[in-house]
Design an enzyme around this catalytic site. Structure first.
Site, PDB file in Angstrom:
ATOM      1  N   GLU A 108      55.091   4.104  16.912  1.00 28.43           N
ATOM      2  CA  GLU A 108      53.950   3.631  17.679  1.00 28.43           C
ATOM      3  C   GLU A 108      52.792   4.617  17.658  1.00 28.43           C
ATOM      4  O   GLU A 108      52.985   5.829  17.590  1.00 28.43           O
ATOM      5  CB  GLU A 108      54.358   3.405  19.136  1.00 28.43           C
ATOM      6  CG  GLU A 108      55.439   2.375  19.312  1.00 28.43           C
ATOM      7  CD  GLU A 108      55.878   2.253  20.754  1.00 28.43           C
ATOM      8  OE1 GLU A 108      55.278   2.918  21.629  1.00 28.43           O
ATOM      9  OE2 GLU A 108      56.826   1.500  21.013  1.00 28.43           O
ATOM     10  N   CYS A 350      54.978   5.459  25.935  1.00 25.66           N
ATOM     11  CA  CYS A 350      55.758   5.823  24.756  1.00 25.66           C
ATOM     12  C   CYS A 350      56.983   4.929  24.594  1.00 25.66           C
ATOM     13  O   CYS A 350      57.789   4.807  25.505  1.00 25.66           O
ATOM     14  CB  CYS A 350      56.224   7.272  24.874  1.00 25.66           C
ATOM     15  SG  CYS A 350      54.904   8.467  24.841  1.00 25.66           S
TER      16      CYS A 350
END
EC number: 2.1.1.192
Length: 368
Positions: A108, A350
């Site tokens: 990501e 996250c």
């Protein structure tokens, strides 16, 4: 989507029998090219094409001799980022990306618009082994380290997709940067170099949950990087639970390493403190935090109202509680900010988007 040819071996700049040039520094490119019989200065030309212009093939490098381009094609590749998913925040101030890797893993990154410019948050590992209680990245553990090129590709991929200039980079996505030290440092050298994006070291933030040897090693590099320490608790008892690495490197060791980092680099240390409702956000926690930090080193506290992580039982504190915590720190002279809430509606914490996509895939496979 474009064809992806990332490094296939952890810690190695080799794709099959060909080198991914994004995994090399300028010195590495010089060795590669002089080994092909080219002049040393050609390495600088290749570096500009790859790291600054974002070239995706050696054919684009029109200032190189044709025979050198052919040799490069035979011996090396230029990895290219593949966007698997993208989510834009409702306020258009953040975009979350999921980049695919050739081994089926995904990492990501987040693009964020600020008044002072655009920043990109990148991942340094697929997953994470640090086990922080409130972090979605740690739910599946560590799969593998990323190569320098895989980190760099996140920045280039976002720049290409948005068409925007990137003015700062934070290594605060999935993974612990100092647990993948060599790749992290190579990425930093390339992204700050004149042949790269030429982002100043002061605009690069390296986040760590507190790997003391890594902090000390980074200090010896004497780079003016911003060190952001994921503190999240003012005492060892609570931090042992929230940030398990504290059991190996307790607060006394961590604070000493941070003081040395500030002294070696001339940079103040940022302490990240995720406020978890009912866990570490009470008045007594704020007062303990003051005693831990006040007068110890040049520092700044960044309060982060935690994004909910249902799997971890993490809840967001109220605005009033955040403000009360902040005022206690300010009253005692600490520099404090509250992180602006970018991308809460796009799973910008996250690991959240990566995990959501993975779960969706598992469900689809089950149905199939």
């Amino acid at each position: 989507m474009v064809e992806n040819s990332f490094c296939k071996k952890e810690g190695s700049p080799v794709v099959g029998d060909r080198i991914n040039v994004k995994d090399l520094t300028l010195a590495g490119l010089e060795r590669l090219l002089t080994g092909m019989g080219a002049e040393r200065y050609r390495a600088g030309q290749v570096a500009i094409w790859v790291f600054q212009k974002g070239a995706e093939s050696f054919r684009e490098m029109t200032n190189l001799p044709a025979n050198l381009r052919e040799k490069l094609d035979a011996a090396a590749v230029i990895s290219r980022p593949e966007i698997l998913a993208k989510k834009v925040s409702s306020k258009k101030d953040a975009v979350k990306y999921l980049f695919g890797l050739p081994d089926g893993q995904a990492v990501e990154s987040v693009f964020m618009k600020h008044a002072y410019g655009n920043s990109v948050c990148v991942s340094t590992q697929a997953g994470c082994r640090m086990g922080c209680r409130f972090c979605a990245s740690a739910l599946g553990g560590l799969t593998r380290n990323l190569s320098p090129g895989e980190i760099y590709d996140q920045v280039l991929g976002i720049r290409r997709d948005t068409g925007e200039r990137i003015s700062s980079v934070v290594l605060m996505g999935s993974g612990e940067p100092l647990d993948n030290y060599d790749a992290t440092l190579t990425f930093i050298k390339n992204v700050t170099a004149p042949y790269g994006l030429h982002i100043g070291c002061r605009h690069i933030t390296v986040s760590t949950c507190g790997l003391v040897p890594g902090i000390r090693r980074l200090a010896r590099e004497k780079l003016a990087l911003t060190l952001a320490v994921s503190l999240h608790a003012p005492n060892d008892r609570l931090r042992d639970i929230l940030v398990p690495v504290n059991r190996k490197y307790p607060l006394t060791e961590l604070m000493a390493a941070c003081r040395d980092y500030a002294q070696e680099t001339g940079r103040r240390v940022t302490f990240e403190y995720a406020l978890l409702a009912g866990v570490n956000d009470r008045k007594e926690h704020a007062e303990e935090l003051v005693r831990l930090l006040k007068g110890k080193m040049p520092c700044h506290v960044n309060l982060i109202p935690a994004n909910p992580v249902p799997e971890r039982g993490v809840k967001t504190p109220s605005r009033l509680q955040v403000e009360l915590f902040k005022k206690i720190l300010e009253r005692h002279g600490l520099a404090v900010t509250v992180r602006r809430g970018l991308g809460a509606d796009i799973d910008a914490a996250c690991g959240q988007l990566r995990r959501k996509i993975a779960v969706m895939g598992e469900r689809l496979n089950t149905r199939g």
